[in-house]
Design a protein around this motif. Structure first.
Motif, PDB file in Angstrom:
ATOM      1  N   LYS A 127       0.828  -1.196   0.000  1.00 17.18           N
ATOM      2  CA  LYS A 127       0.000   0.000   0.000  1.00 17.18           C
ATOM      3  C   LYS A 127       0.869   1.256   0.000  1.00 17.18           C
ATOM      4  CE  LYS A 127      -4.005  -2.073   2.317  1.00 17.18           C
ATOM      5  NZ  LYS A 127      -5.055  -1.873   3.337  1.00 17.18           N
ATOM      6  N   LEU A 186       0.749   5.366   1.495  1.00 19.56           N
ATOM      7  CA  LEU A 186       0.084   6.268   2.426  1.00 19.56           C
ATOM      8  C   LEU A 186       0.749   7.631   2.358  1.00 19.56           C
ATOM      9  CD1 LEU A 186      -1.980   6.535   4.814  1.00 19.56           C
ATOM     10  CD2 LEU A 186      -0.070   5.979   6.328  1.00 19.56           C
ATOM     11  N   GLN A 238       5.155  10.085   0.254  1.00 15.78           N
ATOM     12  CA  GLN A 238       4.326   8.968  -0.177  1.00 15.78           C
ATOM     13  C   GLN A 238       5.010   7.718   0.370  1.00 15.78           C
ATOM     14  OE1 GLN A 238       1.413   8.778  -1.795  1.00 15.78           O
ATOM     15  NE2 GLN A 238       1.220  11.006  -1.905  1.00 15.78           N
ATOM     16  N   GLN A 269      -1.285   7.983  11.971  1.00 16.80           N
ATOM     17  CA  GLN A 269      -2.212   8.045  10.841  1.00 16.80           C
ATOM     18  C   GLN A 269      -2.955   6.722  10.653  1.00 16.80           C
ATOM     19  OE1 GLN A 269      -1.075  10.664   7.919  1.00 16.80           O
ATOM     20  NE2 GLN A 269      -2.233   9.787   6.227  1.00 16.80           N
ATOM     21  N   LEU A 270      -2.290   5.615  10.935  1.00 14.46           N
ATOM     22  CA  LEU A 270      -2.940   4.307  10.825  1.00 14.46           C
ATOM     23  C   LEU A 270      -3.743   3.955  12.084  1.00 14.46           C
ATOM     24  CD1 LEU A 270      -0.156   2.196   9.047  1.00 14.46           C
ATOM     25  CD2 LEU A 270      -2.248   3.141   8.047  1.00 14.46           C
TER      26      LEU A 270
END
Length: 270
Positions: free
Chosen positions: A5, A7, A13, A87-88
């Motif tokens: 992924k 993020l 990035q 953030q997660l």
């Protein structure tokens, strides 16, 4: 199954891999060393218990993580890591870092401990570079800037692995050489400066009270047993796990032994 992924975190990035768990009891974040990428942790990600989520990510400038400025520091890397955790929205996090990844884990633990549930520190230490170590890093920067990146990689890999790995695991050696070749000269040089300028975390160790596992490859030429003993004593980890037939990257050189130690530790903290 390992999913990949991206993020966005501020100016970055961030590329990461994730193995989701059913009823997650903890999340292990794997932090690679210099000058590697998150692929060195694939065998650990695949071996995690069913109730443990795994995340491995590419540090700023390495692998597929792009963006940001070219000034690096261990504190910046630690801030990136804590931003990823926030953030997660992760809780009960175990940080697992090898070499430079261990420096980052310790600095991140020093900066915030809200979500921290444990530490796995592999072939790393809490000291700042000696003057001799700094000069060696500066020399490697000059070598790379002078077009000698291939020679740098060749010399770096020579001291990285155990005798067993050097003689019988050419694919692993090629993997590391290829990673170094794919990493930009600017990133390698900026990371060397970050490593040379880092401050010690010895004074911060007594404040870290979560369970810790100290792992070291038996044939590590880059980190001494005394440095591992210092971490073991300060963090009260209950002994050093030494991995046979392994040098500075025991998680990649002898993944079976490393994974056994890792999963035994994860069961203990759960």
């Amino acid at each position: 199954m390992i999913d990949e992924k991206q993020l966005e975190i501020d100016d970055l990035q961030v590329h990461y891999k994730i193995v989701n768990a059913g009823a997650t009891t903890a999340t292990v974040i794997f932090i690679h060393g210099f000058p590697f990428d998150c692929s060195i942790w694939d065998k650990q990600m695949e071996a995690l218990p069913d109730d443990i989520c795994g995340i491995s990510y590419d540090i700023r400038g390495f692998g597929k993580t792009v963006g940001g400025h070219s000034y690096f520091s261990i504190d910046l890397f630690a801030a990136d890591l804590n931003a990823l955790i926030k953030q997660l929205q992760l809780t009960r996090v175990v940080l697992c870092g090898v070499s430079m990844g261990g420096y980052i884990a310790l600095r991140a633990a020093e900066r915030t401990s809200d979500a921290l549930a444990g530490l796995i520190l592999c072939d790393t230490n809490a000291e700042a570079d000696s003057n001799q170590g700094k000069l060696k890093r500066f020399a490697s920067i000059e070598q790379i800037m002078g077009g000698g990146k291939a020679l740098f990689a060749e010399n770096f890999v020579k001291g990285l692995f155990s005798r067993q790995t050097n003689e019988h695991k050419p694919l692993l050696i090629k993997q590391i050489v290829d990673i170094i070749a794919a990493t930009s000269d600017d990133t390698i040089c900026a990371a060397q400066l970050a490593l040379a300028s880092r401050t010690e975390t010895i004074s911060a160790l007594p404040a870290i009270t979560v369970p810790a596992l100290i792992v070291r490859g038996e044939e590590d030429q880059m980190m001494s047993i005394e440095q591992a003993e210092q971490l073991d004593s300060a963090l009260n980890s209950g002994g050093i796990i030494e991995i046979a037939d392994a040098g500075h990257l025991p998680n990649a050189e002898n993944p079976e032994a490393f994974n056994e130690a890792m999963n035994t530790f994860l069961k203990r903290i759960n």
